[in-house]
Design a protein around this motif. Sequence first.
Motif, PDB file in Angstrom:
ATOM      1  N   LEU A  23       0.819  -1.215   0.000  1.00 38.89           N
ATOM      2  CA  LEU A  23       0.000   0.000   0.000  1.00 38.89           C
ATOM      3  C   LEU A  23       0.850   1.261   0.000  1.00 38.89           C
ATOM      4  O   LEU A  23       0.400   2.329   0.400  1.00 38.89           O
ATOM      5  CB  LEU A  23      -0.949  -0.018   1.205  1.00 38.89           C
ATOM      6  CG  LEU A  23      -1.968  -1.158   1.164  1.00 38.89           C
ATOM      7  CD1 LEU A  23      -2.781  -1.205   2.453  1.00 38.89           C
ATOM      8  CD2 LEU A  23      -2.892  -1.025  -0.032  1.00 38.89           C
ATOM      9  N   VAL A  60     -13.101   4.304  -4.449  1.00 37.97           N
ATOM     10  CA  VAL A  60     -12.400   3.941  -3.214  1.00 37.97           C
ATOM     11  C   VAL A  60     -13.068   2.748  -2.537  1.00 37.97           C
ATOM     12  O   VAL A  60     -12.396   1.774  -2.170  1.00 37.97           O
ATOM     13  CB  VAL A  60     -12.324   5.153  -2.245  1.00 37.97           C
ATOM     14  CG1 VAL A  60     -11.750   4.742  -0.905  1.00 37.97           C
ATOM     15  CG2 VAL A  60     -11.512   6.274  -2.864  1.00 37.97           C
ATOM     16  N   ARG A  64     -11.449  -1.060  -2.256  1.00 34.42           N
ATOM     17  CA  ARG A  64     -11.211  -1.669  -0.946  1.00 34.42           C
ATOM     18  C   ARG A  64     -11.926  -3.012  -0.848  1.00 34.42           C
ATOM     19  O   ARG A  64     -11.350  -3.994  -0.370  1.00 34.42           O
ATOM     20  CB  ARG A  64     -11.666  -0.740   0.168  1.00 34.42           C
ATOM     21  CG  ARG A  64     -11.400  -1.328   1.542  1.00 34.42           C
ATOM     22  CD  ARG A  64     -11.745  -0.395   2.659  1.00 34.42           C
ATOM     23  NE  ARG A  64     -11.371  -1.007   3.925  1.00 34.42           N
ATOM     24  CZ  ARG A  64     -11.066  -0.333   4.999  1.00 34.42           C
ATOM     25  NH1 ARG A  64     -11.084   0.982   4.998  1.00 34.42           N
ATOM     26  NH2 ARG A  64     -10.740  -0.963   6.115  1.00 34.42           N
ATOM     27  N   GLU A  68      -9.367  -5.998  -0.004  1.00 34.33           N
ATOM     28  CA  GLU A  68      -9.251  -6.401   1.400  1.00 34.33           C
ATOM     29  C   GLU A  68      -9.348  -7.905   1.631  1.00 34.33           C
ATOM     30  O   GLU A  68      -8.582  -8.447   2.431  1.00 34.33           O
ATOM     31  CB  GLU A  68     -10.273  -5.651   2.254  1.00 34.33           C
ATOM     32  CG  GLU A  68     -10.004  -5.744   3.732  1.00 34.33           C
ATOM     33  CD  GLU A  68     -10.801  -4.739   4.541  1.00 34.33           C
ATOM     34  OE1 GLU A  68     -10.424  -4.533   5.709  1.00 34.33           O
ATOM     35  OE2 GLU A  68     -11.780  -4.165   4.039  1.00 34.33           O
ATOM     36  N   TRP A  76      -3.713  -4.176   7.683  1.00 29.61           N
ATOM     37  CA  TRP A  76      -4.034  -3.741   6.330  1.00 29.61           C
ATOM     38  C   TRP A  76      -4.997  -2.552   6.331  1.00 29.61           C
ATOM     39  O   TRP A  76      -4.779  -1.571   5.599  1.00 29.61           O
ATOM     40  CB  TRP A  76      -4.615  -4.889   5.511  1.00 29.61           C
ATOM     41  CG  TRP A  76      -4.759  -4.574   4.059  1.00 29.61           C
ATOM     42  CD1 TRP A  76      -3.836  -4.781   3.083  1.00 29.61           C
ATOM     43  CD2 TRP A  76      -5.886  -3.970   3.405  1.00 29.61           C
ATOM     44  NE1 TRP A  76      -4.306  -4.348   1.872  1.00 29.61           N
ATOM     45  CE2 TRP A  76      -5.574  -3.848   2.038  1.00 29.61           C
ATOM     46  CE3 TRP A  76      -7.128  -3.530   3.835  1.00 29.61           C
ATOM     47  CZ2 TRP A  76      -6.451  -3.300   1.111  1.00 29.61           C
ATOM     48  CZ3 TRP A  76      -8.011  -2.976   2.913  1.00 29.61           C
ATOM     49  CH2 TRP A  76      -7.670  -2.868   1.559  1.00 29.61           C
ATOM     50  N   ALA A  77      -6.060  -2.619   7.130  1.00 26.96           N
ATOM     51  CA  ALA A  77      -7.064  -1.547   7.129  1.00 26.96           C
ATOM     52  C   ALA A  77      -6.433  -0.213   7.537  1.00 26.96           C
ATOM     53  O   ALA A  77      -6.734   0.829   6.940  1.00 26.96           O
ATOM     54  CB  ALA A  77      -8.224  -1.897   8.055  1.00 26.96           C
ATOM     55  N   TRP A  80      -4.339   0.921   4.591  1.00 22.14           N
ATOM     56  CA  TRP A  80      -5.243   1.378   3.521  1.00 22.14           C
ATOM     57  C   TRP A  80      -5.682   2.813   3.797  1.00 22.14           C
ATOM     58  O   TRP A  80      -5.623   3.680   2.928  1.00 22.14           O
ATOM     59  CB  TRP A  80      -6.455   0.461   3.416  1.00 22.14           C
ATOM     60  CG  TRP A  80      -7.550   1.041   2.579  1.00 22.14           C
ATOM     61  CD1 TRP A  80      -8.596   1.789   3.013  1.00 22.14           C
ATOM     62  CD2 TRP A  80      -7.681   0.972   1.159  1.00 22.14           C
ATOM     63  NE1 TRP A  80      -9.386   2.176   1.949  1.00 22.14           N
ATOM     64  CE2 TRP A  80      -8.837   1.687   0.802  1.00 22.14           C
ATOM     65  CE3 TRP A  80      -6.936   0.368   0.155  1.00 22.14           C
ATOM     66  CZ2 TRP A  80      -9.270   1.821  -0.506  1.00 22.14           C
ATOM     67  CZ3 TRP A  80      -7.370   0.498  -1.158  1.00 22.14           C
ATOM     68  CH2 TRP A  80      -8.521   1.211  -1.484  1.00 22.14           C
ATOM     69  N   ASP A  81      -6.144   3.062   5.032  1.00 19.28           N
ATOM     70  CA  ASP A  81      -6.583   4.409   5.397  1.00 19.28           C
ATOM     71  C   ASP A  81      -5.456   5.412   5.212  1.00 19.28           C
ATOM     72  O   ASP A  81      -5.678   6.533   4.749  1.00 19.28           O
ATOM     73  CB  ASP A  81      -7.093   4.429   6.839  1.00 19.28           C
ATOM     74  CG  ASP A  81      -8.399   3.674   7.013  1.00 19.28           C
ATOM     75  OD1 ASP A  81      -9.100   3.418   6.006  1.00 19.28           O
ATOM     76  OD2 ASP A  81      -8.721   3.325   8.170  1.00 19.28           O
ATOM     77  N   VAL A  84      -5.056   6.193   1.461  1.00 19.28           N
ATOM     78  CA  VAL A  84      -6.115   7.092   0.983  1.00 19.28           C
ATOM     79  C   VAL A  84      -5.883   8.507   1.523  1.00 19.28           C
ATOM     80  O   VAL A  84      -6.025   9.488   0.790  1.00 19.28           O
ATOM     81  CB  VAL A  84      -7.505   6.549   1.377  1.00 19.28           C
ATOM     82  CG1 VAL A  84      -8.602   7.561   1.057  1.00 19.28           C
ATOM     83  CG2 VAL A  84      -7.772   5.223   0.664  1.00 19.28           C
TER      84      VAL A  84
END
Length: 110
Positions: A23, A60, A64, A68, A76-77, A80-81, A84
């Motif tokens: 990411l 987006v 995701r 995911e 990961w989450a 990811w945030d 973004v």
Amino acid sequence: MIVEVVGGADERPGVQVVDVDDLTGLQLALGAVTDEEADQALRDAGLGRLQDADTGLLDVAALRAAAEPQATGGDWARRWDGMVRQAGQEGRLADDGATLHVAVQSAAGA
């Protein structure tokens, strides 16, 4: 993370999301497809569309949802945030936060 649009002379282009655990960046890579084929494949997959030959617009939430389930990292989450958020700081996120602007790259041979 890479969103690839690939196809060949005798097959309908398809979209795949790969390298989902990386990411540090987001790429839209087009294989041996026309811009029109790539745009339609992205729309059919529900992942976005081409704005023009150089820029893709990726949804987006849909991206995701596609990525995911393939992720292997427990954080990961959070990452990811962060990706973004970074895109927003760089002006690559739509004002409503729903679309990422991504440069189109060649994936010929993908």
